[in-house]
Design a protein around this motif. Structure first.
Motif, mmCIF file in Angstrom:
data_model
loop_
_atom_site.group_PDB
_atom_site.id
_atom_site.type_symbol
_atom_site.label_atom_id
_atom_site.label_comp_id
_atom_site.label_asym_id
_atom_site.label_seq_id
_atom_site.Cartn_x
_atom_site.Cartn_y
_atom_site.Cartn_z
ATOM 1 N N ASP A 96 -35.576 17.413 -14.136
ATOM 2 C CA ASP A 96 -35.909 16.629 -12.951
ATOM 3 C C ASP A 96 -37.172 17.152 -12.290
ATOM 4 O O ASP A 96 -37.787 16.458 -11.491
ATOM 5 C CB ASP A 96 -34.757 16.668 -11.939
ATOM 6 C CG ASP A 96 -33.516 15.959 -12.448
ATOM 7 O OD1 ASP A 96 -33.668 15.002 -13.235
ATOM 8 O OD2 ASP A 96 -32.409 16.355 -12.056
ATOM 9 N N VAL A 97 -37.547 18.388 -12.611
ATOM 10 C CA VAL A 97 -38.772 18.980 -12.071
ATOM 11 C C VAL A 97 -39.951 18.256 -12.704
ATOM 12 O O VAL A 97 -39.981 18.032 -13.916
ATOM 13 C CB VAL A 97 -38.833 20.492 -12.388
ATOM 14 C CG1 VAL A 97 -40.114 21.101 -11.900
ATOM 15 C CG2 VAL A 97 -37.651 21.202 -11.792
ATOM 16 N N THR A 98 -40.943 17.886 -11.890
ATOM 17 C CA THR A 98 -42.049 17.084 -12.420
ATOM 18 C C THR A 98 -43.393 17.802 -12.420
ATOM 19 O O THR A 98 -44.264 17.461 -13.211
ATOM 20 C CB THR A 98 -42.190 15.786 -11.600
ATOM 21 O OG1 THR A 98 -42.363 16.128 -10.224
ATOM 22 C CG2 THR A 98 -40.961 14.908 -11.758
ATOM 23 N N THR A 99 -43.573 18.785 -11.549
ATOM 24 C CA THR A 99 -44.879 19.447 -11.470
ATOM 25 C C THR A 99 -45.002 20.512 -12.554
ATOM 26 O O THR A 99 -44.011 21.048 -13.054
ATOM 27 C CB THR A 99 -45.072 20.115 -10.098
ATOM 28 O OG1 THR A 99 -44.096 21.143 -9.935
ATOM 29 C CG2 THR A 99 -44.956 19.105 -8.964
ATOM 30 N N GLY A 102 -43.514 23.748 -11.315
ATOM 31 C CA GLY A 102 -42.055 23.724 -11.332
ATOM 32 C C GLY A 102 -41.500 23.908 -12.736
ATOM 33 O O GLY A 102 -40.556 24.678 -12.943
ATOM 34 N N GLU A 150 -32.769 24.984 -11.824
ATOM 35 C CA GLU A 150 -33.719 23.883 -11.672
ATOM 36 C C GLU A 150 -33.723 23.322 -10.245
ATOM 37 O O GLU A 150 -34.779 23.047 -9.678
ATOM 38 C CB GLU A 150 -33.418 22.757 -12.664
ATOM 39 C CG GLU A 150 -34.470 21.672 -12.607
ATOM 40 C CD GLU A 150 -34.161 20.474 -13.470
ATOM 41 O OE1 GLU A 150 -35.097 19.692 -13.701
ATOM 42 O OE2 GLU A 150 -33.003 20.287 -13.872
ATOM 43 N N ARG A 151 -32.559 23.177 -9.654
ATOM 44 C CA ARG A 151 -32.490 22.649 -8.282
ATOM 45 C C ARG A 151 -33.173 23.591 -7.294
ATOM 46 O O ARG A 151 -33.901 23.162 -6.407
ATOM 47 C CB ARG A 151 -31.033 22.411 -7.877
ATOM 48 C CG ARG A 151 -30.878 21.803 -6.490
ATOM 49 C CD ARG A 151 -29.437 21.447 -6.194
ATOM 50 N NE ARG A 151 -28.535 22.569 -6.348
ATOM 51 C CZ ARG A 151 -28.144 23.348 -5.337
ATOM 52 N NH1 ARG A 151 -28.593 23.126 -4.120
ATOM 53 N NH2 ARG A 151 -27.317 24.336 -5.549
ATOM 54 N N LYS A 154 -36.895 23.302 -7.803
ATOM 55 C CA LYS A 154 -37.389 22.012 -7.300
ATOM 56 C C LYS A 154 -37.480 22.020 -5.779
ATOM 57 O O LYS A 154 -38.471 21.538 -5.206
ATOM 58 C CB LYS A 154 -36.476 20.880 -7.766
ATOM 59 C CG LYS A 154 -37.011 19.515 -7.439
ATOM 60 C CD LYS A 154 -36.201 18.430 -8.084
ATOM 61 C CE LYS A 154 -36.834 17.107 -7.726
ATOM 62 N NZ LYS A 154 -36.186 15.988 -8.357
ATOM 63 N N GLU A 155 -36.487 22.583 -5.122
ATOM 64 C CA GLU A 155 -36.523 22.657 -3.648
ATOM 65 C C GLU A 155 -37.649 23.564 -3.160
ATOM 66 O O GLU A 155 -38.275 23.286 -2.148
ATOM 67 C CB GLU A 155 -35.172 23.129 -3.116
ATOM 68 C CG GLU A 155 -34.079 22.101 -3.267
ATOM 69 C CD GLU A 155 -32.708 22.635 -2.909
ATOM 70 O OE1 GLU A 155 -32.561 23.860 -2.752
ATOM 71 O OE2 GLU A 155 -31.782 21.818 -2.799
ATOM 72 N N GLU A 158 -41.316 21.753 -4.933
ATOM 73 C CA GLU A 158 -41.683 20.348 -4.772
ATOM 74 C C GLU A 158 -41.330 19.741 -3.420
ATOM 75 O O GLU A 158 -41.494 18.562 -3.231
ATOM 76 C CB GLU A 158 -41.034 19.528 -5.895
ATOM 77 C CG GLU A 158 -41.566 19.908 -7.265
ATOM 78 C CD GLU A 158 -40.987 19.059 -8.364
ATOM 79 O OE1 GLU A 158 -40.163 18.157 -8.102
ATOM 80 O OE2 GLU A 158 -41.362 19.291 -9.528
ATOM 81 N N THR A 159 -40.805 20.522 -2.470
ATOM 82 C CA THR A 159 -40.501 19.941 -1.169
ATOM 83 C C THR A 159 -41.648 20.161 -0.211
ATOM 84 O O THR A 159 -42.470 20.986 -0.348
ATOM 85 C CB THR A 159 -39.221 20.547 -0.553
ATOM 86 O OG1 THR A 159 -39.328 21.962 -0.514
ATOM 87 C CG2 THR A 159 -38.007 20.098 -1.310
#
Length: 159
Positions: A96-99, A102, A150-151, A154-155, A158-159
């Protein structure tokens, strides 16, 4: 002015006032500066993004170290006991990570954790191949990586 830069300046001021430019003094100054900026947030305005991102980064660091200790003990236990529990397998984990940052951070943190190794990222950057030492239940491993490492990344990123 950027809150992180302001926080660094406050840490430097604390170190100068305390008369010691040691790592500990700068760390204490950084924490005090963070608290001061957080308390002054209603007066200076701005979005609380800096404080939330800092919380996510601290949580990522703490939880990674927790995972590191738990997985290290699991690997050590498997090595020192006569019965080996290792059932290695290669697992596909949807990302789910896109960058780029990340994906890089997720793959490196997984590889740094004993018992797991990131093998490859699919060309479309949607799937990660992971070798797991204890893969009795691939769905559980996949779920643990998605809802854990991963979560957290991502937080933080990517937040």
């Amino acid at each position: 002015m950027n809150k992180f830069v302001t926080n660094l300046l406050l840490a430097g001021c604390w170190a100068a006032l305390s008369g010691s430019f040691s790592v500990f003094s700068l760390l204490v100054g950084f924490v005090l500066g963070f608290l001061i900026l957080w308390l002054l947030q209603p007066l200076i305005g701005g979005a609380p993004g800096y404080f939330l991102r800092t919380y996510h980064w601290i949580r990522l660091i703490v939880m990674f170290h927790y995972e590191l200790i738990v997985s290290s003990l699991s690997v050590v236990w498997d090595i020192v006991t006569p019965r080996h529990r290792a059932k290695p397998d290669v697992i596909e984990v949807p990302l789910d990570v896109t960058t780029d940052a990340g994906i890089l951070l997720v793959t490196n943190l997984i590889s740094l954790t004993p018992g797991t190794l990131s093998l490859d990222v699919a060309p479309d950057r949607k799937t990660l191949l992971v070798h797991a030492m204890f893969a009795e239940d691939p769905d559980k491993i996949r779920n643990d990586l998605k809802n854990g490492m991963e979560r957290w990344v991502k937080e933080a990123v990517e937040t």
